[in-house]
Design a protein around this motif. Structure first.
Motif, short mmCIF file in Angstrom:
data_model
loop_
_atom_site.label_atom_id
_atom_site.label_comp_id
_atom_site.label_asym_id
_atom_site.label_seq_id
_atom_site.Cartn_x
_atom_site.Cartn_y
_atom_site.Cartn_z
N GLY A 133 107.81 101.72 -5.87
CA GLY A 133 108.17 101.62 -7.28
C GLY A 133 107.33 100.66 -8.08
O GLY A 133 107.26 100.76 -9.30
N ASP A 134 106.67 99.71 -7.39
CA ASP A 134 105.89 98.73 -8.16
C ASP A 134 104.59 99.30 -8.72
O ASP A 134 103.82 98.59 -9.36
CB ASP A 134 105.62 97.47 -7.34
CG ASP A 134 104.80 97.73 -6.08
OD1 ASP A 134 104.48 98.90 -5.81
OD2 ASP A 134 104.50 96.76 -5.36
N ALA A 135 104.35 100.60 -8.51
CA ALA A 135 103.18 101.25 -9.13
C ALA A 135 103.33 101.35 -10.65
O ALA A 135 102.39 101.76 -11.34
CB ALA A 135 102.96 102.63 -8.53
N ILE A 136 104.48 100.96 -11.18
CA ILE A 136 104.66 100.91 -12.64
C ILE A 136 103.92 99.71 -13.24
O ILE A 136 103.74 99.65 -14.45
CB ILE A 136 106.15 100.85 -13.03
CG1 ILE A 136 106.84 99.68 -12.32
CG2 ILE A 136 106.84 102.17 -12.73
CD1 ILE A 136 108.30 99.49 -12.70
N GLU A 137 103.49 98.77 -12.40
CA GLU A 137 102.75 97.62 -12.90
C GLU A 137 101.29 98.01 -13.18
O GLU A 137 100.66 98.70 -12.39
CB GLU A 137 102.77 96.50 -11.86
CG GLU A 137 104.14 95.96 -11.53
CD GLU A 137 104.08 94.91 -10.43
OE1 GLU A 137 102.99 94.32 -10.23
OE2 GLU A 137 105.10 94.70 -9.75
N ALA A 138 100.78 97.55 -14.31
CA ALA A 138 99.40 97.87 -14.69
C ALA A 138 98.41 97.31 -13.68
O ALA A 138 97.32 97.85 -13.50
CB ALA A 138 99.10 97.32 -16.08
N GLU A 139 98.79 96.22 -13.01
CA GLU A 139 97.89 95.60 -12.03
C GLU A 139 97.79 96.42 -10.75
O GLU A 139 96.88 96.23 -9.95
CB GLU A 139 98.37 94.18 -11.69
CG GLU A 139 98.30 93.19 -12.84
CD GLU A 139 99.46 93.36 -13.81
OE1 GLU A 139 100.42 94.13 -13.50
OE2 GLU A 139 99.41 92.75 -14.90
N ARG A 140 98.73 97.34 -10.53
CA ARG A 140 98.78 98.09 -9.27
C ARG A 140 98.34 99.55 -9.42
O ARG A 140 97.94 100.18 -8.45
CB ARG A 140 100.18 98.02 -8.66
CG ARG A 140 100.57 96.61 -8.28
CD ARG A 140 101.86 96.57 -7.51
NE ARG A 140 102.18 95.20 -7.10
CZ ARG A 140 101.71 94.62 -6.00
NH1 ARG A 140 100.89 95.28 -5.21
NH2 ARG A 140 102.05 93.38 -5.71
N SER A 141 98.49 100.10 -10.60
CA SER A 141 98.03 101.48 -10.84
C SER A 141 97.86 101.68 -12.33
O SER A 141 98.29 100.87 -13.15
CB SER A 141 99.02 102.51 -10.27
OG SER A 141 100.05 102.80 -11.19
N ASP A 142 97.22 102.80 -12.70
CA ASP A 142 97.02 103.09 -14.13
C ASP A 142 98.11 104.00 -14.68
O ASP A 142 97.99 104.51 -15.79
CB ASP A 142 95.63 103.69 -14.36
CG ASP A 142 95.44 105.01 -13.61
OD1 ASP A 142 96.37 105.48 -12.91
OD2 ASP A 142 94.34 105.60 -13.74
N TRP A 143 99.18 104.20 -13.92
CA TRP A 143 100.25 105.11 -14.36
C TRP A 143 100.81 104.71 -15.72
O TRP A 143 100.99 105.56 -16.60
CB TRP A 143 101.38 105.13 -13.33
CG TRP A 143 102.49 106.07 -13.68
CD1 TRP A 143 102.54 107.42 -13.47
CD2 TRP A 143 103.71 105.74 -14.34
NE1 TRP A 143 103.72 107.94 -13.96
CE2 TRP A 143 104.47 106.92 -14.50
CE3 TRP A 143 104.25 104.54 -14.82
CZ2 TRP A 143 105.72 106.95 -15.10
CZ3 TRP A 143 105.51 104.57 -15.43
CH2 TRP A 143 106.23 105.76 -15.56
#
Length: 212
Positions: A133-143
């Motif tokens: 779920g932390d892929a919502i962070e801009a630092e972890r993905s561009d989603w």
């Protein structure tokens, strides 16, 4: 002598206690100020990612109001940061919440240009599953960057969902709940902005009228 020594020992211990307490208090005060300043700078950095400084000439951090509405995901007032250029409204950044994340509420900054298009979205707090779920962070993905330029009509209302639900937004493998919650919260924030735009840029407090 024993009594005198006891009194002297007590006095010394008392002095140590007072000195130690004072040092702890001073350290706490200094640390608290640094922590508060670090938090302010982190928030400003996120605000400027959503509404770059070149687009406004006012103090975005200081030009705020508190608003309440169920569409913003909280029963408590949330902050709206207002960007202006030459006194004219440019954008608003609404600190809304996605209340139904997998790990609880997800704190967002939703930047909306005056014309109702999204200038950007950032996540500033969550308890989602690390690695999923932390892929919502801009630092972890561009989603999260995929919201920029979107509006209530782009995509159309039925498509403001993740692809699994028939919408246009990607979900994450093994973590659909998190992006679903964020997409719905951003859409609801846009709805709120559409209904209260002029109030948001006024100097008072925006309406707390409930609307679903």
């Amino acid at each position: 002598m024993p009594l005198k020594n006891m009194l002297l020992g007590a006095l010394i211990l008392g002095l140590f206690a007072v000195t130690g307490t004072a040092l702890v208090a001073l350290t706490h005060d200094g640390t608290a100020e640094r922590i508060a300043e670090n938090e302010r700078q982190a928030l400003l950095n996120s605000l400027h990612q959503v509404v770059p400084p070149a687009l406004h000439d006012n103090d975005l951090y200081a030009d705020t109001i508190e608003v309440s509405n169920p569409l913003l995901g909280s029963s408590q007032p949330v902050t709206v940061y207002r960007a202006r250029q030459g006194g004219q409204p440019v954008a608003a950044v609404i600190a809304s919440i996605a209340p139904d994340g997998y790990g609880g509420g997800i704190k967002l900054l939703v930047g909306i240009r005056y014309d109702g298009t999204l200038s950007g979205v950032r996540v500033i707090g969550h308890r989602e599953t690390p690695g999923l779920g932390d892929a919502i962070e801009a630092e972890r993905s561009d989603w999260i960057l995929g919201f920029s330029g979107r509006s209530l009509v782009d995509p159309a209302e039925p498509q403001w969902k993740v692809k699994k639900d028939g919408g246009v937004f990607d979900q994450f493998t093994g973590a659909t709940i998190t992006p679903r919650a964020v997409v719905q919260a951003v859409y609801n924030t846009l709805r709120y902005y559409q209904n209260h735009r002029e109030e948001l840029y006024a100097n008072g407090t925006a309406s707390a009228e409930e609307e679903m």
